[in-house]
Design an enzyme around this catalytic site. Structure first.
Site: not given
Length: 481
Positions: A135-136, A263, A273
């Site tokens: 869903d971002g 990543d 992150d």
């Protein structure tokens, strides 16, 4: 928009072109309630003058800042728990702006270099071409946790991205790993670079030597300018050095990142992150942060191994443009650099000067031995708090709540090693923080209590109080990354 005269937009990643990123738009959120704003970080890039409404327009609705072309989702691949995934990329965030630091911000850094290029990247801004069915979105709890992690690490002198903005967005999200529906948010972080090891991996996977060469020049010129043009092994060596420093400072902070995929490591050696992170409750080499890390791949003591493995993947990408032997030589610099940086990190956290390699290593070894023996009665962070400034803190430590832990052979060895080292900036001990009996920690029970106050009563006071105490700790420690 009233930006500072020192605001200097410089959207350089955008210059690389469409092969490296996709133009995207932020989701249209039902509401935008400002929950956190980092004015100190904003002042470092000339954005401190924004009103609340202007801030929300820029970081809740993502109206472009002056001189910025609009957001892009960066393309990259990556190894996730050492399984290669070519379907990655910015799936719930994007790069929204790049600008130079102000001259004053550059002067305050450890080396006082020229103003660095800085990124504003997002998390939770909606779907992109790389969302893979997600869903971002970002949970508000995830945003709160990232603010806390980044703030704590900055105070401890770890090179880290900084939480810049957190805005609640009014959506009810379903998540399988926490009570749902749960509240939503959009986070903005300020970082030196979002170019990942995985950015190079994508180009190598596609066999695009030209893209590797473009990335090398981009990264070299903007982030490692001391490296000569076209010197891929030299660039790798610089990234190895910065990654070794980051890893050493994680260890000295007792921090476990949790998801050290390719990543999630970048070319500037900056932590970013934050997902399932944890700080050690006590010395435990096997401690893991992520419940899904069943094999302990990214356990506390395996983080140097994980970072080195990721660096080898980066080196493999550079084989398209460089010989293997000089790349191998650059990789082999990681071990010595890590040990050197670990000694420096432990001395920094103990607030003492270096006495030379042998004496410094003895202090690291005896500190770890004392932490191992002390276990839950001592814990990681309190030892560095009790003995900050070296033997000058002996009266404070030996009359404090952990006095019983400071006896026996392990302590005697630690004390002897510590006595050899002179205090560094002993005046820091005059800060009121050192009059407290306990240090600022960031253990999971406190994090959950801060979130519970928000989730159950929309009470943000404990969150703000923690940030205030961490700011006091940052000033008391006086560390620079």
């Amino acid at each position: 928009m009233p930006v500072s005269p020192d605001y200097r937009p410089e959207p350089r990643f955008f210059d690389l072109g469409a092969v490296f990123a996709d133009a995207v738009q932020a989701a249209d959120f039902p509401k935008t309630v400002l929950r956190f704003r980092n004015d100190r970080a904003a002042a470092e890039v000339g954005l401190e003058g924004l009103s609340e409404a202007e801030w929300i327009a820029a970081f809740g609705r993502f109206e472009p800042l002056p001189g910025q072309p609009g957001p892009i989702a960066m393309r990259y691949h990556g190894h996730q728990f050492r399984h290669y995934n070519p379907d990655l990329g910015d799936g719930r965030g994007f790069l929204t702006a790049q600008m130079r630091e102000t001259p004053r911000a550059a002067a305050l850094r450890e080396r006082g270099d020229r103003p660095r290029l800085m990124d504003l990247g997002t998390k939770g801004t909606g779907q992109t071409p790389w969302s893979r069915g997600g869903d971002g979105r970002l949970t508000l709890k995830g945003g709160v946790r990232e603010v806390l992690a980044a703030t704590m690490l900055e105070a401890q002198g770890v090179p880290t991205s900084r939480a810049f903005s957190l805005i609640e967005t009014g959506e009810a999200l379903e998540r399988g790993d926490e009570p749902s529906p749960t509240r939503s948010a959009v986070l903005v972080r300020l970082s030196h670079s979002h170019v990942r090891f995985g950015t190079f991996q994508r180009a190598a996977y596609l066999g695009r030597k030209d893209q590797i060469e473009a990335l090398i020049e981009h990264v070299r010129s903007l982030y490692h300018p001391s490296v000569a043009a076209g010197d891929a092994p030299g660039l790798l060596a610089a990234i190895v050095e910065s990654s070794a420093k980051l890893t050493a400072r994680w260890i000295a902070a007792g921090f476990v990142h949790g998801v050290l995929n390719t990543d999630n490591l970048n070319v500037t050696g900056e932590s970013f992150d934050y997902g399932p992170w944890r700080f050690l409750p006590e010395y435990d080499p096997a401690f893991t942060a992520a419940y899904f890390d069943q094999t302990g791949l990214y356990a506390f003591a395996r983080q140097p191994e994980a970072v080195f493995w990721n660096l080898t993947q980066l080196a493999g990408c550079l084989k398209l443009v460089a010989e293997v032997e000089p790349l191998t030589d650059a990789l082999n610099g990681f071990g010595p650099a890590y040990i050197r940086e670990l000694r420096a990190a432990f001395l920094m956290r103990l607030g003492v000067h270096s006495l030379g390699e042998a004496a410094d290593q003895r202090l690291v070894d005896t500190t770890l031995a004392l932490l191992r023996e002390g276990g839950a009665a001592l814990r990681w962070e309190p030892l560095f708090f009790d003995w900050f400034g070296g033997f000058a803190s002996s009266a404070r430590a030996l009359s404090g709540p952990r006095a019983k832990s400071y006896q026996g052979e392990a302590f005697d060895a630690f004390r002897f090693a510590l006595m050899e080292h002179e205090p560094d900036r002993i005046e820091r001990l005059e800060h009121p923080m050192f009059a407290a009996r306990e240090p600022e920690e960031m253990l999971i029970d406190e994090v959950e209590a801060i979130w519970a106050a928000i989730a159950e009563a929309d009470d943000w006071a404990p969150f703000q109080a923690k940030l205030d105490r961490l700011e006091a700790a940052r000033l008391a420690w006086g560390f620079t990354a």
